[in-house]
Structure formats: C-alpha cells, structure tokens
Design an enzyme around this catalytic site. Structure first.
Site, mmCIF file in Angstrom:
data_model
loop_
_atom_site.group_PDB
_atom_site.id
_atom_site.type_symbol
_atom_site.label_atom_id
_atom_site.label_comp_id
_atom_site.label_asym_id
_atom_site.label_seq_id
_atom_site.Cartn_x
_atom_site.Cartn_y
_atom_site.Cartn_z
ATOM 1 C CG HIS A 192 -2.069 0.939 1.118
ATOM 2 N ND1 HIS A 192 -2.000 2.266 1.470
ATOM 3 C CD2 HIS A 192 -3.335 0.735 0.709
ATOM 4 C CE1 HIS A 192 -3.180 2.828 1.305
ATOM 5 N NE2 HIS A 192 -4.010 1.921 0.845
ATOM 6 C CG PHE A 193 -0.509 2.283 -3.099
ATOM 7 C CD1 PHE A 193 -1.431 1.356 -3.547
ATOM 8 C CD2 PHE A 193 -0.964 3.400 -2.421
ATOM 9 C CE1 PHE A 193 -2.797 1.562 -3.355
ATOM 10 C CE2 PHE A 193 -2.324 3.608 -2.220
ATOM 11 C CZ PHE A 193 -3.243 2.689 -2.674
#
Length: 139
Positions: free
Chosen positions: A47-48
């Site tokens: 993420h991410f």
C-alpha cells in the site's frame, strides 16, 4: 506518560497490529498518543510499493487503540478487552507517509455502561490527517 511496555500492559494488541508507540497525556476523558510511522511497516509492502501511504483504516485503528487506552485505564475496565464498535463522520484530509509522526488525540465524550463514544483526531505536523467519531465496546 506511558512507554511501549506500559502500553502493552493495557492493550492486548501486538506487532504488527499494535499502532500506538507512546502516550504523552492521559486523563479520565482524554488521551494524546503517538505512532511513529516508518518505511518498515508491513502494510507499506502493498500500500503502495511505489508510493507508500498509511491506509486510512489503520489510522482509524490507531485512534481506536489510543481511545481504548483511555478507557482501559479506568479501574472498572482494567484487564478487559476493547472492541472497536463503530465509526461516524470520519474524514481523511492528509496522507500519512513513512517518516511521519502521527499524533492521536481521543476525547471520551460519553460512557454508557461498557460502551464508550469518542471524538478522535489524528494529526501530522499540526495538520489534520483524519478526524471522526468512534465507538468502543469493552468486553
């Protein structure tokens, strides 16, 4: 003031889900706590990967854990398990990134039996990252 060892005596959460690193202030109705957000957090792997941002739901969870510390600090709730029972009016206004220190402030505004309601605000460098109302159940 509470350090991580004192927090672990109150909260049942453990790595990688313990999201409060220290408590600066605690009263019967308010807590101010901190989460140091590092690139080593497991959630940043997905993420991410190319633009790491702390998931909003984990900011809310950190606020809930901070609020639970305030409730579990009360004599009648010591040793009990806190449950996150609900959220309302939550807004995300700023991304939380690796290297940020997340300030978690929760004011308990109502307590009815084992159900508590709190006004919660997470800030980074004095800017609101997330705010809303949270509900707790103490089991």
């Amino acid at each position: 003031m509470m350090n991580i060892n004192e927090i672990k005596e109150i909260l049942p959460h453990r790595y990688p889900f313990l999201l409060v690193d220290k408590v600066e202030e605690i009263t019967e109705s308010k807590v101010v706590a901190y989460k140091n957000v590092t690139i080593n957090e497991p959630f940043f792997q997905g993420h991410f990967p190319d633009y790491p941002v702390m998931p909003g739901v984990l900011i809310v969870e950190a606020l809930a854990q901070a609020g639970a510390i305030a409730l579990l600090n009360k004599e009648e709730f010591k040793g009990k398990t806190p449950f996150f029972a609900g959220i309302d009016k939550v807004r995300f206004k700023k991304q939380v990134l690796p290297g940020d220190t997340l300030r978690l402030e929760v004011e308990i505004i109502k307590l009815r039996g084992s159900i508590g309601f709190g006004k919660a605000t997470a800030t980074v460098d004095g800017k609101i990252a997330c705010s809303g109302e949270i509900m707790f159940a103490i089991g």
